[in-house]
Design a protein around this motif. Structure first.
Motif, PDB file in Angstrom:
ATOM      1  N   THR A  16       0.709  -1.356  -0.008  1.00 40.45           N
ATOM      2  CA  THR A  16       0.044   0.163  -0.061  1.00 40.45           C
ATOM      3  C   THR A  16       0.940   1.236  -0.132  1.00 40.45           C
TER       4      THR A  16
ATOM      5  N   ASN B 284      -7.150   2.281  -0.359  1.00 44.33           N
ATOM      6  CA  ASN B 284      -7.162   0.899   0.373  1.00 44.33           C
ATOM      7  C   ASN B 284      -8.711   0.580   0.487  1.00 44.33           C
TER       8      ASN B 284
ATOM      9  N   LYS C 229     -12.006  -1.722   5.505  1.00 44.66           N
ATOM     10  CA  LYS C 229     -11.881  -2.823   6.221  1.00 44.66           C
ATOM     11  C   LYS C 229     -13.065  -3.157   7.143  1.00 44.66           C
TER      12      LYS C 229
ATOM     13  N   THR D 209      -3.898 -15.725   4.483  1.00 42.94           N
ATOM     14  CA  THR D 209      -4.536 -15.182   3.366  1.00 42.94           C
ATOM     15  C   THR D 209      -4.791 -16.018   2.239  1.00 42.94           C
TER      16      THR D 209
ATOM     17  N   ARG E 245     -11.504  -8.923  -2.304  1.00 40.69           N
ATOM     18  CA  ARG E 245     -10.946  -7.639  -2.503  1.00 40.69           C
ATOM     19  C   ARG E 245     -11.459  -7.213  -4.113  1.00 40.69           C
TER      20      ARG E 245
ATOM     21  N   GLN F 114      -5.595  -4.148  -1.062  1.00 40.35           N
ATOM     22  CA  GLN F 114      -5.890  -4.944   0.092  1.00 40.35           C
ATOM     23  C   GLN F 114      -7.149  -5.641   0.077  1.00 40.35           C
TER      24      GLN F 114
ATOM     25  N   ASP G 238      -9.367  -9.356   6.769  1.00 48.63           N
ATOM     26  CA  ASP G 238      -8.011  -9.810   6.691  1.00 48.63           C
ATOM     27  C   ASP G 238      -8.147 -10.398   8.376  1.00 48.63           C
TER      28      ASP G 238
END
Length: 490
Positions: A225, A267, A270, A380, A391, A397, A401
């Motif tokens: 990133t 990114n 999340k 992962t 994703r 990313q 995760d």
């Protein structure tokens, strides 16, 4: 009348054994000026007979090195002896500066010259031959290994220092935490690896602003990133700033090298895992190590590195004690969820207090505090194998995760009506306890309150609480799941 040796035939003045000696042309990618190989005979006629075969072998070796991809050329390992040489060179550099000399030009003050001359003599030794320079002058030729040692030593004194050469001194003078030290080590090792594939080599003073910009561009084009790129640049900038103060660098090429996030390349947003994803993850076939880590994370809210760093002395059937954390709030006691007690009992059995709870995890050399790093990579891969990898195209990313177990746990605490200050105490956050009365006067929630809160978190009904059997990481098997079948490979 003395006999003239044919080309490439050579014998050391102090030896009776003949050798083949071939000059290495510039640009061949070898670090020696000559390759010398024993002909294993004291008889001159026999040496001349063996000479063509050995010379041909050496020429093939040189040609192979010349044709090799520079990125694939072998790099010499840094030995303890080389490290001592480097530290001695740094000591001499500082000594020359203090005495008013200029180590960059190898201008050594007269009062240091006798000692400096002896220092070089111990590395070069006595000349073993003479050679003719392009200007016609005779120049001494030294034993190849000793010549390399002497040349490296002089280059280090002149300031041609490897990027990581001053890290120990840097860490000794500055008060850094383990996490930041790991970041600096990773940033410097990546930069050094990239520089070794360039003509300038791993040399602090060879990195100019344009070269630094080229490196950052290369870093940003990889699968990391922009935030990570800027984190590396920040670490390198701080390290160079310190080296400038110590006379180890002349300029800081990392100034203003941070990169901006381009539109459309932000990114991932999340999120916690969904309950369906949790069921799939806890039911899938993979390493038992990963299954234990997943359950510890989802039923405690601990971070991956916090779990990986737990030692037996930090754990009982009541609490996990976090002693080393990112922030003061992270130092805490986390209740052991009732569903975790069988796992904890199994992991504690027969171990000494200093043993790690998850003993099979290993830290990479460049990131000593990141025992969970390899498990993160395996997790992962496991996500991808079982189809729980979210994703969006163009993002670097995934949206979910390993940290999403912690997000799931916090979400379930909130949905169960647990007060924000209790949640903050369990997961190690400052936020949630930022009311004046709590910050200044409260001693924190009671152990009963903490346990009551954790026990409100329940796994989805179809999610197994016990880890299934499977190989441990580091046991010599590699686990992957394809079409629902667990495959183990050596």
């Amino acid at each position: 009348m003395s006999r003239v040796n044919p080309p490439y035939l050579w014998r050391h003045p102090r030896s009776t054994v003949y050798q083949a000696r071939v000059r290495v042309p510039p640009g061949a990618g070898l670090r020696s000026s000559h390759i010398v190989r024993s002909l294993k005979t004291r008889d001159r006629a026999e040496a001349i007979r063996r000479l063509p075969v050995v010379v041909a072998e050496i020429r093939l070796e040189i040609e192979a090195a010349r044709r090799a991809d520079p990125a694939k050329r072998p790099k010499p390992a840094v030995s303890k002896e080389a490290e001592r040489e480097l530290q001695t060179a740094l000591w001499w550099r500082q000594r020359i500066i203090k005495a008013g000399g200029d180590p960059d030009r190898e201008n050594v003050p007269d009062e240091l010259w006798p000692e400096w001359d002896r220092e070089l003599e111990t590395r070069y030794g006595e000349p073993v031959d003479d050679d003719v320079a392009p200007n016609g002058e005779l120049v001494p030729v030294y034993d190849l290994l000793r010549e390399r040692r002497g040349n490296n030593f002089r280059a280090w004194v002149r300031g041609a220092l490897p990027i990581s050469s001053s890290l120990d001194r840097y860490f000794g003078e500055e008060d850094f935490g383990d996490s930041y030290r790991s970041r600096v080590k990773l940033a410097t090792s990546r930069a050094a690896k990239w520089m070794r594939n360039r003509p300038e080599g791993d040399n602090v003073r060879a990195i100019t602003t344009p070269i630094a910009a080229e490196y950052v561009d290369a870093l940003a084009s990889g699968d990391i990133t922009v935030e990570t790129v800027n984190s590396h640049v920040s670490a390198l900038h701080a390290y160079w700033k310190w080296m400038i103060r110590r006379g180890l660098a002349d300029q800081n090429p990392w100034r203003d090298q941070q990169r901006s996030v381009k539109r459309g390349e932000k990114n991932a947003r999340k999120r916690p895992f969904t309950d369906d994803e949790v069921i799939k993850l806890l039911k899938g076939e993979t390493y038992r190590t990963l299954h234990d880590l997943m359950r510890l994370a989802i039923l405690s809210g601990m971070r991956q590195d916090e779990i990986a760093s737990l030692r037996v002395r930090n754990v009982d059937l009541v609490f996990f004690t976090i002693e080393d954390a990112k922030t003061p709030a992270g130092v805490r006691k986390v209740p052991v969820h009732p569903l975790l007690k069988p796992l904890v009992e199994r992991r504690l059995a027969g171990k000494s207090p200093d043993s790690f709870l998850i003993e099979e995890l290993k830290a990479p050399p460049s990131r000593e505090s990141r025992r969970g790093a390899k498990a993160g990579e395996r997790f992962t891969a496991y996500q991808r194998d079982i189809g729980v990898y979210d994703r969006l195209e163009g993002r670097r990313q995934a949206n979910a995760d390993f940290h999403s177990f912690r997000r799931w746990f916090i979400t379930k605490l909130e949905q169960a009506g647990v007060a924000p200050q209790i949640i903050a105490a369990i997961v190690g956050h400052e936020e949630g306890r930022d009311f004046l009365a709590l910050v200044r006067y409260s001693g924190g929630p009671s152990e009963t309150q903490l346990h009551d809160a954790v026990e409100r978190v329940l796994l989805p009904s179809d999610a197994p609480s016990a880890s299934p059997d499977g190989p441990l990481m580091g046991a010599g098997s590699r686990a992957s799941t394809k079409q629902g079948v667990l495959r183990l490979t050596k």
